[in-house]
Design a protein around this motif. Structure first.
Motif, mmCIF file in Angstrom:
data_model
loop_
_atom_site.group_PDB
_atom_site.id
_atom_site.type_symbol
_atom_site.label_atom_id
_atom_site.label_comp_id
_atom_site.label_asym_id
_atom_site.label_seq_id
_atom_site.Cartn_x
_atom_site.Cartn_y
_atom_site.Cartn_z
ATOM 1 N N GLY A 1 7.277 -12.551 23.372
ATOM 2 C CA GLY A 1 8.676 -12.121 23.346
ATOM 3 C C GLY A 1 9.514 -13.024 22.464
ATOM 4 O O GLY A 1 10.404 -12.560 21.736
ATOM 5 N N LEU A 2 9.209 -14.309 22.503
ATOM 6 C CA LEU A 2 9.913 -15.259 21.648
ATOM 7 C C LEU A 2 9.617 -14.991 20.176
ATOM 8 O O LEU A 2 10.525 -15.036 19.336
ATOM 9 C CB LEU A 2 9.511 -16.698 22.021
ATOM 10 C CG LEU A 2 10.222 -17.815 21.263
ATOM 11 C CD1 LEU A 2 11.723 -17.770 21.505
ATOM 12 C CD2 LEU A 2 9.652 -19.162 21.681
ATOM 13 N N VAL A 3 8.367 -14.684 19.852
ATOM 14 C CA VAL A 3 7.996 -14.347 18.472
ATOM 15 C C VAL A 3 8.780 -13.124 18.002
ATOM 16 O O VAL A 3 9.317 -13.101 16.888
ATOM 17 C CB VAL A 3 6.470 -14.108 18.357
ATOM 18 C CG1 VAL A 3 6.107 -13.448 17.036
ATOM 19 C CG2 VAL A 3 5.704 -15.405 18.533
ATOM 20 N N VAL A 4 8.865 -12.106 18.848
ATOM 21 C CA VAL A 4 9.590 -10.881 18.491
ATOM 22 C C VAL A 4 11.077 -11.186 18.311
ATOM 23 O O VAL A 4 11.699 -10.741 17.338
ATOM 24 C CB VAL A 4 9.364 -9.785 19.547
ATOM 25 C CG1 VAL A 4 10.308 -8.605 19.337
ATOM 26 C CG2 VAL A 4 7.920 -9.325 19.527
ATOM 27 N N LEU A 5 11.652 -11.945 19.227
ATOM 28 C CA LEU A 5 13.071 -12.287 19.155
ATOM 29 C C LEU A 5 13.383 -13.087 17.897
ATOM 30 O O LEU A 5 14.303 -12.747 17.138
ATOM 31 C CB LEU A 5 13.459 -13.074 20.409
ATOM 32 C CG LEU A 5 14.924 -13.188 20.742
ATOM 33 C CD1 LEU A 5 15.499 -11.821 21.069
ATOM 34 C CD2 LEU A 5 15.107 -14.132 21.916
ATOM 35 N N LEU A 6 12.615 -14.146 17.645
ATOM 36 C CA LEU A 6 12.841 -14.977 16.457
ATOM 37 C C LEU A 6 12.612 -14.178 15.172
ATOM 38 O O LEU A 6 13.376 -14.311 14.211
ATOM 39 C CB LEU A 6 11.942 -16.212 16.483
ATOM 40 C CG LEU A 6 12.267 -17.250 17.552
ATOM 41 C CD1 LEU A 6 11.218 -18.359 17.551
ATOM 42 C CD2 LEU A 6 13.653 -17.827 17.343
#
Length: 195
Positions: free
Chosen positions: A85-90
């Motif tokens: 989720g962090l990868v997608v958000l960033l």
């Protein structure tokens, strides 16, 4: 004879190099980025938002990490925030913020470094998750120069490396900030401490 040719070349190009030193290449790099890649990145980013700038859509998960979403039963909400989720958000916000900062010439070096990382991750995702074929990936030192990943992104990377090392130049917000900071430093009185 070669030294005469070098001397002639230096006499012709030296003044041009001095004239453009400190402003021309940074400005041209940012203009080329704006003309060629800005809308590519922004259009891609806007497909990843769901109704507003603060709502990353499920489409972002499907575009960036399709096998992870598949493993979660095609339910993006079931994908763990860390790390996916962090990868997608960033990735989603980086695809909007970094290009705009580059064009403005604000935090140019950091933005260019971020874009280098971004296209590295983008290339990895295209190959590992989207199954880019050999023609799309391409190879260097062949007779073809149109592979979307190896060939095109090498030019992108070169542009970002240049901007990361040299910055946005004098005609940028970074350049304006640098000039104002230098002017303030010249105006401040020198303090030698207590006697």
């Amino acid at each position: 004879m070669p030294s005469a040719i070098h001397a002639l070349t230096d006499r012709i190009t030296g003044p041009i190099e001095r004239l453009g030193d400190g402003w021309l290449l940074g400005l041209l790099g940012r203009l080329v980025f704006a003309g060629v890649l800005l809308m590519y990145f922004l259009n891609s980013a806007f497909t990843k938002f769901d109704g507003g700038p603060f709502s990353v859509s499920d489409a972002a998960y499907f575009q960036i990490i399709p096998p992870i979403v598949e493993a979660a039963g095609y339910d993006a909400s079931a994908v763990p925030f860390f790390p996916w989720g962090l990868v997608v958000l960033l990735g989603t916000y980086g695809e909007v913020i970094l290009p705009i900062l580059l064009v403005l010439g604000l935090f140019t070096r950091l933005s260019a470094l971020g874009m280098l990382i971004f296209i590295g991750v983008q290339s990895y995702v295209d190959i590992a998750f989207h199954g880019a074929d050999a023609a799309t990936v391409g190879v260097w030192f062949d007779n073809l120069s149109n592979a979307a990943i190896v060939d095109q992104r090498a030019f992108w990377a070169f542009l970002f490396v240049h901007l990361a090392i040299k910055g946005g130049g004098a005609v940028s917000i970074d350049g304006l900030i640098r000039r104002r900071r230098a002017a303030r430093a010249e105006e401040e009185p020198v303090s030698y401490g207590a006697a």
